[in-house]
Design a protein around this motif. Sequence first.
Motif, PDB file in Angstrom:
ATOM      1  N   GLU A   1     152.292 -21.570  23.736  1.00  0.00           N
ATOM      2  CA  GLU A   1     151.163 -21.448  24.881  1.00  0.00           C
ATOM      3  C   GLU A   1     151.498 -21.951  26.053  1.00  0.00           C
ATOM      4  N   SER A   2     151.283 -21.102  26.860  1.00  0.00           N
ATOM      5  CA  SER A   2     151.256 -21.230  28.528  1.00  0.00           C
ATOM      6  C   SER A   2     149.965 -21.319  29.058  1.00  0.00           C
ATOM      7  N   GLY A   3     149.884 -22.046  30.333  1.00  0.00           N
ATOM      8  CA  GLY A   3     148.686 -21.770  30.945  1.00  0.00           C
ATOM      9  C   GLY A   3     148.552 -22.581  32.188  1.00  0.00           C
ATOM     10  N   LEU A   4     147.442 -22.715  32.976  1.00  0.00           N
ATOM     11  CA  LEU A   4     147.117 -23.382  34.061  1.00  0.00           C
ATOM     12  C   LEU A   4     145.587 -24.062  34.020  1.00  0.00           C
ATOM     13  N   SER A   5     145.579 -25.220  34.716  1.00  0.00           N
ATOM     14  CA  SER A   5     144.408 -25.830  34.551  1.00  0.00           C
ATOM     15  C   SER A   5     143.845 -26.417  35.853  1.00  0.00           C
ATOM     16  N   LEU A   6     142.660 -26.717  36.001  1.00  0.00           N
ATOM     17  CA  LEU A   6     142.129 -27.090  37.333  1.00  0.00           C
ATOM     18  C   LEU A   6     141.253 -28.351  36.878  1.00  0.00           C
ATOM     19  N   GLY A   7     141.269 -29.544  37.483  1.00  0.00           N
ATOM     20  CA  GLY A   7     140.343 -30.615  37.269  1.00  0.00           C
ATOM     21  C   GLY A   7     139.755 -31.093  38.423  1.00  0.00           C
ATOM     22  N   LEU A   8     138.457 -31.871  38.106  1.00  0.00           N
ATOM     23  CA  LEU A   8     137.727 -32.478  39.173  1.00  0.00           C
ATOM     24  C   LEU A   8     137.350 -33.866  38.956  1.00  0.00           C
ATOM     25  N   TRP A   9     137.954 -34.825  39.501  1.00  0.00           N
ATOM     26  CA  TRP A   9     137.901 -36.286  39.466  1.00  0.00           C
ATOM     27  C   TRP A   9     136.736 -36.975  40.198  1.00  0.00           C
ATOM     28  N   ARG A  10     135.803 -37.732  39.704  1.00  0.00           N
ATOM     29  CA  ARG A  10     134.849 -38.368  40.288  1.00  0.00           C
ATOM     30  C   ARG A  10     134.634 -39.992  39.962  1.00  0.00           C
ATOM     31  N   ARG A  11     134.878 -40.571  41.013  1.00  0.00           N
ATOM     32  CA  ARG A  11     134.864 -41.821  40.723  1.00  0.00           C
ATOM     33  C   ARG A  11     133.598 -42.788  41.420  1.00  0.00           C
ATOM     34  N   PHE A  12     132.921 -43.496  40.634  1.00  0.00           N
ATOM     35  CA  PHE A  12     131.468 -44.048  41.229  1.00  0.00           C
ATOM     36  C   PHE A  12     131.220 -45.395  40.445  1.00  0.00           C
TER      37      PHE A  12
END
Length: 233
Positions: free
Chosen positions: A222-233
């Motif tokens: 398997e091959s692919g791409l990912s996009l992540g969003l991090w939030r600190r609070f």
Amino acid sequence: MAGFLQAEGAYQLISTTSASRFSQGFDAKGSLKRSAAFSKTSLDVHLAYGFSPAVTLVGDLSSERLLPQVVGDPGAASPWSAMAGPRIALWKEGATALSVQLLAGAGQAAAASGFVGDARLMAAHSFEIGGLPAFVDVQLGYRRGAPGARSELRLDGTFGVRPHEKWLLLAQLFTARAIAARGQPHAMRVKGQVSAVWHVGETWSVQAAAFTTLAGFNAAQESGLSLGLWRRF
């Protein structure tokens, strides 16, 4: 990274969307062969809260959509899992930390849903390399699969380095070996992932990653791409 606990009273939320495909697989001898073509999309949400100096509460949600690329081929599936539990500090000395994480919840792999669980021993160490802040994180775990999926032994590793205060570069390996089950062959996969995390501000970060299955047997390549969003609070 994960081997370290959240500061007391602090939250971290990481949401990641991935898209991948495969048309080859590793056979029983680890050689690549053509196989049925599939595409996969996934959403993973991770929440950690520093309950106390020694305990971080963790929640993980994972959902996938697997679709065959040939019209009429069977095999479409939508597995998911939702788990929560504590990450507990076992030992800390300077820049080295050892912890254990115990998660339990529900999930579905085939037609039925049921209990899933994940137990991990985590070790993390921070240091400097070429004058730059860096860390390593190693996790040894057991994942109890949902009905219709086999349980797995897991060994994951992360190396991270900060070339700039606003950037974090990560190189990761994710290894999973399916536990033998009656009528099912042994299976193993090793995935590699490289990513960059851009700290937009004090509380927001964006992660972009590329991943592929490097080796294995009786497993998809398997091959692919990912996009992540991090939030600190």
